[in-house]
Design an enzyme around this catalytic site. Structure first.
Site, PDB file in Angstrom:
ATOM      1  N   ASN A  54       0.866  -1.175   0.000  1.00 25.02           N
ATOM      2  CA  ASN A  54       0.000   0.000   0.000  1.00 25.02           C
ATOM      3  C   ASN A  54       0.906   1.229   0.000  1.00 25.02           C
ATOM      4  O   ASN A  54       1.496   1.567   1.023  1.00 25.02           O
ATOM      5  CB  ASN A  54      -0.882  -0.033   1.268  1.00 25.02           C
ATOM      6  N   GLU A  56      -6.753   4.546   7.988  1.00 21.10           N
ATOM      7  CA  GLU A  56      -6.572   5.978   7.704  1.00 21.10           C
ATOM      8  C   GLU A  56      -7.844   6.561   7.098  1.00 21.10           C
ATOM      9  O   GLU A  56      -8.192   7.716   7.341  1.00 21.10           O
ATOM     10  CB  GLU A  56      -5.351   6.175   6.793  1.00 21.10           C
ATOM     11  N   GLY A  72       2.377   2.196  10.684  1.00 24.79           N
ATOM     12  CA  GLY A  72       3.290   3.317  10.511  1.00 24.79           C
ATOM     13  C   GLY A  72       3.976   3.760  11.788  1.00 24.79           C
ATOM     14  O   GLY A  72       4.591   4.822  11.840  1.00 24.79           O
ATOM     15  N   HIS A  99      -9.435   0.892   5.099  1.00 28.59           N
ATOM     16  CA  HIS A  99      -8.150   1.151   5.751  1.00 28.59           C
ATOM     17  C   HIS A  99      -8.367   2.107   6.921  1.00 28.59           C
ATOM     18  O   HIS A  99      -9.196   3.012   6.850  1.00 28.59           O
ATOM     19  CB  HIS A  99      -7.159   1.755   4.743  1.00 28.59           C
ATOM     20  N   GLU A 116      -5.288  -5.182  10.657  1.00 29.76           N
ATOM     21  CA  GLU A 116      -4.306  -4.108  10.810  1.00 29.76           C
ATOM     22  C   GLU A 116      -4.584  -3.351  12.109  1.00 29.76           C
ATOM     23  O   GLU A 116      -5.390  -2.407  12.130  1.00 29.76           O
ATOM     24  CB  GLU A 116      -4.403  -3.135   9.627  1.00 29.76           C
ATOM     25  N   LYS A 128       0.110   4.213  -0.241  1.00 30.11           N
ATOM     26  CA  LYS A 128      -0.561   5.379   0.352  1.00 30.11           C
ATOM     27  C   LYS A 128      -0.363   6.600  -0.546  1.00 30.11           C
ATOM     28  O   LYS A 128      -0.337   6.463  -1.761  1.00 30.11           O
ATOM     29  CB  LYS A 128      -0.045   5.628   1.780  1.00 30.11           C
TER      30      LYS A 128
HETATM   31  C1  PEP Z   1      -0.760   0.057   5.978  1.00 29.09           C
HETATM   32  O1  PEP Z   1      -0.869   1.248   5.745  1.00 29.09           O
HETATM   33  O2  PEP Z   1      -1.625  -0.720   5.554  1.00 29.09           O
HETATM   34  C2  PEP Z   1       0.377  -0.392   6.754  1.00 29.09           C
HETATM   35  C3  PEP Z   1       0.354  -1.604   7.232  1.00 29.09           C
HETATM   36  O3  PEP Z   1       1.389   0.504   6.932  1.00 29.09           O
HETATM   37  P1  PEP Z   1       2.842   0.206   7.611  1.00 29.09           P
HETATM   38  O4  PEP Z   1       3.352  -1.070   7.028  1.00 29.09           O
HETATM   39  O5  PEP Z   1       3.682   1.393   7.223  1.00 29.09           O
HETATM   40  O6  PEP Z   1       2.614   0.112   9.069  1.00 29.09           O
END
Ligand code: PEP
Length: 257
Positions: A9, A98, A174, A96, A168, A11
């Protein structure tokens, strides 16, 4: 046996040149479909076509990070499922954290997006996960149940076959704080039991559940070896081939029967 799945991803990162460079380097490193691992990258909308061209013929497929659930028409600023399919997307990430937190997407809106994607033949990576406060309050499983129930409302047995779930934990995204292997496996097992109750044992056994949250080369192997972890949704570490490739390799070697 469930095939492993590693999805990047990106982003809101890259510009056209860096997106194509990253995609081309990845396509070179993964020139053909791997025996046991599916690989996808999900760049920002403006670069979908260019990245799609760069990975054509390789073992990497294209995904998008979001979609709007209505048919093409008067929805300024939005992108329809038909458009994603038209530029070669094979996956769309929905729910997600975010988007849930920053863009205030509700389970109800996510379910509309899920249904629209599935109705048009676009498979979905559905993200669910608890915040740190929810985990500390012992609410992890009830939060996951609520998100699954709401986001998959109206999705039948046929539809769920086109869904990959991504666990997640919000506190791990992040932040560099990865869930322990025990925390990840316990949440994945819970999600699999949820699928068994809501659908049936066959669906529970067949559905892939990815882990996402600060996955890196160093922690990928142990996470991917958990019996109910079927792959990884990777943010930061998907932006450099040298960081992303070892995760794909870990998925290959962590293959279980
Ligand atoms: C994500 O945004 O789905 C994610 C898992 O980010 P990161 O690997 O940077 O934690």
């Amino acid at each position: 046996m469930r095939r492993k799945f590693v999805a990047g991803n990106w982003k809101m990162n890259t510009l056209s040149r860096s997106a194509v460079e990253l995609a081309s380097a990845l396509a070179k490193a993964v020139p053909a479909r791997l025996p046991a691992v599916d690989v996808a990258v999900c760049p920002p909308f403006p670069y979908l076509s260019a990245v799609g061209a760069a990975i054509t013929g390789s073992g990497v497929v294209l995904g998008a990070q979001n979609v709007w659930h209505e048919k093409p028409g008067a929805f300024t600023g939005e992108v329809a499922v038909e458009m994603l399919l038209d530029v070669g997307c094979r996956w769309v990430i929905l729910g997600h954290s975010e988007r849930r937190q920053v863009l205030k997407e509700t389970d109800e809106l996510i379910s509309r997006k899920v249904l629209a994607s599935l109705a048009n033949g676009l498979p979905v990576i559905l993200c669910v996960g608890e915040t740190l406060d929810q985990r500390k309050a012992g609410q992890t499983e009830s939060v996951l149940d609520g998100q699954m129930q709401g986001s998959l409302a109206g999705v039948d047995v046929q539809g769920i076959g086109q869904v990959v779930v991504a666990y997640e934990p919000v506190w791990a995204i992040g932040t560099g704080m990865t869930a322990s292997t025990e925390q990840a496996e316990s949440a994945h097992l819970h999600l699999r039991r949820w699928l068994e109750i809501r659908y049936n044992p066959g669906v529970a056994a067949a559905t892939r559940i990815l882990y996402g949250g600060s996955v890196k080369a160093q922690n990928a192997q142990s996470l991917l070896e958990q019996p109910d972890v079927d792959g990884a949704l990777v943010g930061g570490a998907s932006l450099k081939v040298d960081d992303f490739l070892p995760i794909i390799r870990a998925a290959e070697t962590a293959r279980k029967s």
